[in-house]
Design a protein around this motif. Structure first.
Motif, PDB file in Angstrom:
ATOM      1  N   HIS A   1       0.831  -1.201   0.000  1.00 33.21           N
ATOM      2  CA  HIS A   1       0.000   0.000   0.000  1.00 33.21           C
ATOM      3  C   HIS A   1       0.868   1.256   0.000  1.00 33.21           C
ATOM      4  CE1 HIS A   1      -3.193  -2.736   0.860  1.00 33.21           C
ATOM      5  NE2 HIS A   1      -2.954  -2.845   2.155  1.00 33.21           N
ATOM      6  N   LEU A   2       0.507   2.221  -0.832  1.00 34.79           N
ATOM      7  CA  LEU A   2       1.154   3.535  -0.789  1.00 34.79           C
ATOM      8  C   LEU A   2       0.389   4.386   0.210  1.00 34.79           C
ATOM      9  CD1 LEU A   2       1.798   4.148  -4.568  1.00 34.79           C
ATOM     10  CD2 LEU A   2       3.517   3.826  -2.790  1.00 34.79           C
ATOM     11  N   VAL A   3       1.082   4.938   1.195  1.00 34.77           N
ATOM     12  CA  VAL A   3       0.422   5.629   2.294  1.00 34.77           C
ATOM     13  C   VAL A   3       1.034   7.013   2.511  1.00 34.77           C
ATOM     14  CG1 VAL A   3      -0.114   5.489   4.759  1.00 34.77           C
ATOM     15  CG2 VAL A   3      -0.012   3.402   3.392  1.00 34.77           C
ATOM     16  N   HIS A   4       0.156   7.988   2.654  1.00 35.95           N
ATOM     17  CA  HIS A   4       0.521   9.370   2.976  1.00 35.95           C
ATOM     18  C   HIS A   4      -0.368   9.767   4.142  1.00 35.95           C
ATOM     19  CE1 HIS A   4       0.755  13.776   2.452  1.00 35.95           C
ATOM     20  NE2 HIS A   4       1.955  13.514   1.976  1.00 35.95           N
TER      21      HIS A   4
ATOM     22  N   GLN B   1      11.295   1.237  -7.009  1.00 36.11           N
ATOM     23  CA  GLN B   1      12.143   1.575  -8.151  1.00 36.11           C
ATOM     24  C   GLN B   1      11.296   1.699  -9.421  1.00 36.11           C
ATOM     25  OE1 GLN B   1      15.312   2.419  -8.084  1.00 36.11           O
ATOM     26  NE2 GLN B   1      15.344   2.788 -10.279  1.00 36.11           N
ATOM     27  N   GLU B   2      10.376   0.768  -9.634  1.00 37.07           N
ATOM     28  CA  GLU B   2       9.504   0.815 -10.812  1.00 37.07           C
ATOM     29  C   GLU B   2       8.621   2.063 -10.784  1.00 37.07           C
ATOM     30  OE1 GLU B   2       7.470  -2.931 -10.780  1.00 37.07           O
ATOM     31  OE2 GLU B   2       9.277  -4.035 -11.350  1.00 37.07           O
ATOM     32  N   LEU B   3       8.143   2.413  -9.613  1.00 36.67           N
ATOM     33  CA  LEU B   3       7.300   3.604  -9.467  1.00 36.67           C
ATOM     34  C   LEU B   3       8.084   4.856  -9.847  1.00 36.67           C
ATOM     35  CD1 LEU B   3       4.463   4.436  -8.488  1.00 36.67           C
ATOM     36  CD2 LEU B   3       5.448   4.695  -6.216  1.00 36.67           C
TER      37      LEU B   3
ATOM     38  N   GLU C   1       8.170  15.103 -10.825  1.00 37.87           N
ATOM     39  CA  GLU C   1       6.737  15.103 -11.137  1.00 37.87           C
ATOM     40  C   GLU C   1       5.891  14.886  -9.887  1.00 37.87           C
ATOM     41  OE1 GLU C   1       3.790  12.180 -13.608  1.00 37.87           O
ATOM     42  OE2 GLU C   1       5.690  12.683 -14.526  1.00 37.87           O
ATOM     43  N   ILE C   2       6.371  14.027  -9.004  1.00 38.67           N
ATOM     44  CA  ILE C   2       5.645  13.722  -7.770  1.00 38.67           C
ATOM     45  C   ILE C   2       6.588  13.913  -6.586  1.00 38.67           C
ATOM     46  CG2 ILE C   2       4.435  11.942  -6.461  1.00 38.67           C
ATOM     47  CD1 ILE C   2       3.584  10.695  -9.095  1.00 38.67           C
ATOM     48  N   ASP C   3       6.105  14.571  -5.568  1.00 31.73           N
ATOM     49  CA  ASP C   3       6.878  14.762  -4.347  1.00 31.73           C
ATOM     50  C   ASP C   3       6.604  13.568  -3.429  1.00 31.73           C
ATOM     51  OD1 ASP C   3       8.167  15.574  -2.081  1.00 31.73           O
ATOM     52  OD2 ASP C   3       6.979  17.395  -1.795  1.00 31.73           O
ATOM     53  N   TRP C   4       7.583  12.680  -3.292  1.00 31.38           N
ATOM     54  CA  TRP C   4       7.400  11.456  -2.514  1.00 31.38           C
ATOM     55  C   TRP C   4       7.674  11.646  -1.032  1.00 31.38           C
ATOM     56  CZ3 TRP C   4       4.492   8.240  -4.804  1.00 31.38           C
ATOM     57  CH2 TRP C   4       4.598   7.997  -6.176  1.00 31.38           C
ATOM     58  N   ARG C   5       8.072  12.858  -0.628  1.00 28.02           N
ATOM     59  CA  ARG C   5       8.297  13.064   0.803  1.00 28.02           C
ATOM     60  C   ARG C   5       7.007  12.747   1.563  1.00 28.02           C
ATOM     61  NH1 ARG C   5      10.444  19.010   0.837  1.00 28.02           N
ATOM     62  NH2 ARG C   5       8.820  19.009  -0.731  1.00 28.02           N
ATOM     63  N   ASP C   6       7.147  12.134   2.697  1.00 27.86           N
ATOM     64  CA  ASP C   6       6.028  11.762   3.575  1.00 27.86           C
ATOM     65  C   ASP C   6       5.188  10.605   3.051  1.00 27.86           C
ATOM     66  OD1 ASP C   6       6.815  13.782   5.364  1.00 27.86           O
ATOM     67  OD2 ASP C   6       5.624  15.261   4.286  1.00 27.86           O
ATOM     68  N   TRP C   7       5.570   9.996   1.937  1.00 28.26           N
ATOM     69  CA  TRP C   7       4.899   8.788   1.451  1.00 28.26           C
ATOM     70  C   TRP C   7       5.677   7.567   1.933  1.00 28.26           C
ATOM     71  CZ3 TRP C   7       0.439   7.994  -1.330  1.00 28.26           C
ATOM     72  CH2 TRP C   7      -0.175   9.119  -1.865  1.00 28.26           C
ATOM     73  N   HIS C   8       4.963   6.494   2.223  1.00 32.11           N
ATOM     74  CA  HIS C   8       5.562   5.221   2.621  1.00 32.11           C
ATOM     75  C   HIS C   8       4.945   4.097   1.803  1.00 32.11           C
ATOM     76  CE1 HIS C   8       6.466   7.642   6.159  1.00 32.11           C
ATOM     77  NE2 HIS C   8       7.384   6.730   6.470  1.00 32.11           N
ATOM     78  N   LEU C   9       5.721   3.060   1.592  1.00 30.32           N
ATOM     79  CA  LEU C   9       5.175   1.831   1.034  1.00 30.32           C
ATOM     80  C   LEU C   9       5.044   0.876   2.211  1.00 30.32           C
ATOM     81  CD1 LEU C   9       4.366   0.321  -1.594  1.00 30.32           C
ATOM     82  CD2 LEU C   9       6.621  -0.730  -1.492  1.00 30.32           C
ATOM     83  N   GLU C  10       3.809   0.534   2.546  1.00 33.63           N
ATOM     84  CA  GLU C  10       3.562  -0.396   3.649  1.00 33.63           C
ATOM     85  C   GLU C  10       3.317  -1.785   3.084  1.00 33.63           C
ATOM     86  OE1 GLU C  10       0.317   0.972   6.064  1.00 33.63           O
ATOM     87  OE2 GLU C  10       1.575   2.446   7.079  1.00 33.63           O
ATOM     88  N   VAL C  11       4.054  -2.736   3.602  1.00 31.70           N
ATOM     89  CA  VAL C  11       3.844  -4.138   3.259  1.00 31.70           C
ATOM     90  C   VAL C  11       3.011  -4.731   4.385  1.00 31.70           C
ATOM     91  CG1 VAL C  11       4.946  -6.345   2.768  1.00 31.70           C
ATOM     92  CG2 VAL C  11       6.078  -4.206   2.081  1.00 31.70           C
TER      93      VAL C  11
ATOM     94  N   ILE D   1       8.352   1.473   4.382  1.00 31.17           N
ATOM     95  CA  ILE D   1       9.552   2.021   3.769  1.00 31.17           C
ATOM     96  C   ILE D   1       9.246   3.423   3.257  1.00 31.17           C
ATOM     97  CG2 ILE D   1      11.292   1.720   1.970  1.00 31.17           C
ATOM     98  CD1 ILE D   1      10.512  -1.298   2.011  1.00 31.17           C
ATOM     99  N   PRO D   2       9.947   4.447   3.745  1.00 27.43           N
ATOM    100  CA  PRO D   2       9.736   5.809   3.225  1.00 27.43           C
ATOM    101  C   PRO D   2      10.182   5.890   1.775  1.00 27.43           C
ATOM    102  CG  PRO D   2      11.065   5.831   5.234  1.00 27.43           C
ATOM    103  CD  PRO D   2      10.929   4.415   4.809  1.00 27.43           C
ATOM    104  N   LEU D   3       9.339   6.384   0.898  1.00 26.92           N
ATOM    105  CA  LEU D   3       9.690   6.463  -0.515  1.00 26.92           C
ATOM    106  C   LEU D   3      10.785   7.478  -0.790  1.00 26.92           C
ATOM    107  CD1 LEU D   3       7.114   4.756  -0.793  1.00 26.92           C
ATOM    108  CD2 LEU D   3       6.647   6.019  -2.855  1.00 26.92           C
ATOM    109  N   ALA D   4      10.884   8.501  -0.007  1.00 26.29           N
ATOM    110  CA  ALA D   4      11.871   9.549  -0.232  1.00 26.29           C
ATOM    111  C   ALA D   4      13.295   9.060  -0.017  1.00 26.29           C
ATOM    112  CB  ALA D   4      11.596  10.746   0.661  1.00 26.29           C
ATOM    113  N   THR D   5      13.466   8.014   0.779  1.00 29.40           N
ATOM    114  CA  THR D   5      14.824   7.575   1.109  1.00 29.40           C
ATOM    115  C   THR D   5      15.146   6.166   0.659  1.00 29.40           C
ATOM    116  OG1 THR D   5      14.101   6.805   3.287  1.00 29.40           O
ATOM    117  CG2 THR D   5      14.954   9.067   3.139  1.00 29.40           C
ATOM    118  N   ALA D   6      14.169   5.410   0.177  1.00 30.60           N
ATOM    119  CA  ALA D   6      14.421   4.008  -0.203  1.00 30.60           C
ATOM    120  C   ALA D   6      15.353   3.938  -1.395  1.00 30.60           C
ATOM    121  CB  ALA D   6      13.094   3.328  -0.524  1.00 30.60           C
TER     122      ALA D   6
END
Length: 75
Positions: A6-9, A37-39, A47-57, A68-73
């Motif tokens: 899940h992509l979570v903000h 990586q694919e995203l 194009e998209i600001d990924w700060r504060d977004w996480h990928l939750e497994v 996993i924070p998207l900004a730093t993964a």
């Protein structure tokens, strides 16, 4: 085990309703990094600001296994 990614903000959630079958948590982590990586490859730089977004497994019960924070993964 079956996992969902899940992509979570703070105010938004993009749910994975299909998920995938993985052998263990390490495989789930690998698949999560691969998905991030694919995203990134699908979106233009900046194009998209990924700060504060996480990928939750999460597992089938909805328990968060990884976040996993998207900004730093890195892959």
């Amino acid at each position: 085990m079956h996992c969902y990614f899940h992509l979570v903000h703070a105010h938004e959630r993009i749910l994975d309703e299909t998920g995938i079958e993985v052998s263990n948590l390490e495989a789930a982590h690998y698949q999560a990094l691969k998905a991030i990586q694919e995203l990134r490859e699908e979106t233009e730089a900046g194009e998209i600001d990924w700060r504060d977004w996480h990928l939750e497994v999460v597992d089938e019960a909805g328990n968060i296994l990884l976040s996993i924070p998207l900004a730093t993964a890195q892959h």
